[in-house]
Design an enzyme around this catalytic site. Structure first.
Site, PDB file in Angstrom:
ATOM      1  N   CYS A 140       1.007  -1.468   0.280  1.00  0.00           N
ATOM      2  CA  CYS A 140      -0.072   0.131   0.030  1.00  0.00           C
ATOM      3  C   CYS A 140       0.504   1.114   0.167  1.00  0.00           C
ATOM      4  O   CYS A 140       1.647   1.201   0.543  1.00  0.00           O
ATOM      5  CB  CYS A 140      -1.214   0.122   1.200  1.00  0.00           C
ATOM      6  SG  CYS A 140      -2.144   1.684   1.715  1.00  0.00           S
ATOM      7  N   ASN A 141       0.998   2.181  -1.399  1.00  0.00           N
ATOM      8  CA  ASN A 141       1.768   2.989  -0.799  1.00  0.00           C
ATOM      9  C   ASN A 141       1.359   4.200   0.527  1.00  0.00           C
ATOM     10  O   ASN A 141       1.923   4.689   0.632  1.00  0.00           O
ATOM     11  CB  ASN A 141       1.602   4.265  -2.100  1.00  0.00           C
ATOM     12  CG  ASN A 141       1.550   3.391  -3.146  1.00  0.00           C
ATOM     13  OD1 ASN A 141       0.795   2.351  -4.067  1.00  0.00           O
ATOM     14  ND2 ASN A 141       2.777   3.756  -4.174  1.00  0.00           N
ATOM     15  N   THR A 142      -0.155   4.452   0.550  1.00  0.00           N
ATOM     16  CA  THR A 142      -0.386   5.560   1.485  1.00  0.00           C
ATOM     17  C   THR A 142       0.093   4.688   2.696  1.00  0.00           C
ATOM     18  O   THR A 142       0.635   5.557   4.006  1.00  0.00           O
ATOM     19  CB  THR A 142      -2.166   5.296   1.925  1.00  0.00           C
ATOM     20  OG1 THR A 142      -2.590   6.003   0.731  1.00  0.00           O
ATOM     21  CG2 THR A 142      -2.003   6.564   3.232  1.00  0.00           C
ATOM     22  N   CYS A 181      -0.901   4.009  -7.089  1.00  0.00           N
ATOM     23  CA  CYS A 181      -1.859   3.542  -5.760  1.00  0.00           C
ATOM     24  C   CYS A 181      -2.331   1.854  -6.275  1.00  0.00           C
ATOM     25  O   CYS A 181      -1.820   1.533  -7.194  1.00  0.00           O
ATOM     26  CB  CYS A 181      -3.069   4.206  -5.837  1.00  0.00           C
ATOM     27  SG  CYS A 181      -4.177   2.964  -4.541  1.00  0.00           S
TER      28      CYS A 181
END
Length: 261
Positions: free
Chosen positions: A70-72, A177
């Site tokens: 997950c990028n976030t 994302c």
């Protein structure tokens, strides 16, 4: 070899499928957080707490490496995850593929969640790796959520909205994302302009899976016997792949994997 992957939802499918292709003999542990998703709107502190809980549930299964799919979560929680789990458990984050995209020239569009678009994190990556290359940052309102629920109408609408914000001269799109990689060809079709060279898409899944193997001193072995098992954790509870995962090829590949006994 056992590899764990974590995310709030099914965005980790792209990296999981990439790992399955590279090492069909690896046991996989997927740690999701249906009780706490989506992570994007949470404060960094709250998101980090959720990510640590999901990571520790995966770590309890004694994997050899953990991929933050997950990028976030990578932006906000990677430092805390590494402080908690390394060096015993190597932690591999997911970074938008801005560097390889910029190496091919440009202009580039970076499709990302609204929270990531324009963030100091993304701006630093652009500054460090895309100097001199025209870059358009494109906020993709609602796209990750549409992909998460396999909502076909919402995917079409959100992809079209982001495509409308993408400059016509763009030759390369960075999928910033992990959810977006599950609908990459739909994005390509929406952004490709008639008479222009074929659009280049850059995701992170393959690079992340390869990096996890490097951290372990392992090599890809795509011809290995497909004996790897699959364990799915849902906010720490053992379960099965969420139904929307099976709407995507990456999820259907994993459905064929033997559940761990």
């Amino acid at each position: 070899m056992k590899i764990a992957l974590m995310d709030s939802g099914i965005g980790l499918l792209a990296a999981t499928a990439a790992m399955r292709r590279l090492r069909p003999d690896a046991d996989l542990v997927l740690s999701l957080d249906p009780d706490g998703m989506p992570w994007g709107p949470r404060t960094p502190e709250d998101l980090t707490a959720r990510a640590l809980a999901v990571a520790e549930a995966a770590a309890a299964r004694r994997p050899d490496a953990l991929i933050v799919g997950c990028n976030t979560a990578t932006v906000h929680a990677l430092t805390a995850l590494r402080a908690r789990l390394e060096p015993e458990l190597p932690v591999v984050g997911t970074v938008p593929a801005i560097k390889p995209a910029a190496a091919g020239g440009g202009p580039i569009a970076i499709w990302a969640t609204p929270a990531t678009t324009g963030s100091p994190y993304q701006r630093a990556l652009i500054r460090d790796f895309a100097g001199g290359v025209p870059v358009a940052e494109v906020p993709c309102w609602g796209l990750a959520e549409a992909v998460e629920h396999a909502d076909e109408a919402a995917i079409d609408a959100t992809v079209a909205a982001a495509a409308a914000l993408t400059p016509d001269e763009v030759t390369t799109v960075v999928l910033g994302c992990t959810h977006y990689e599950l609908v990459a060809e739909r994005i390509r079709a929406a952004v490709q302009r008639p008479g222009r060279p074929p659009l280049v898409l850059h995701g992170s899944a393959g690079a992340v899976a390869a990096q996890a193997l490097r951290r372990l001193g392992e090599q890809p072995a795509p011809g290995a016997p497909p004996h790897g098992t699959l364990t799915v954790l849902l906010s720490g509870r053992e379960g099965t792949l969420p139904a929307p995962a099976l709407a995507y090829e990456e999820g259907r590949i994993l459905q064929a994997v033997t559940p761990a006994g």
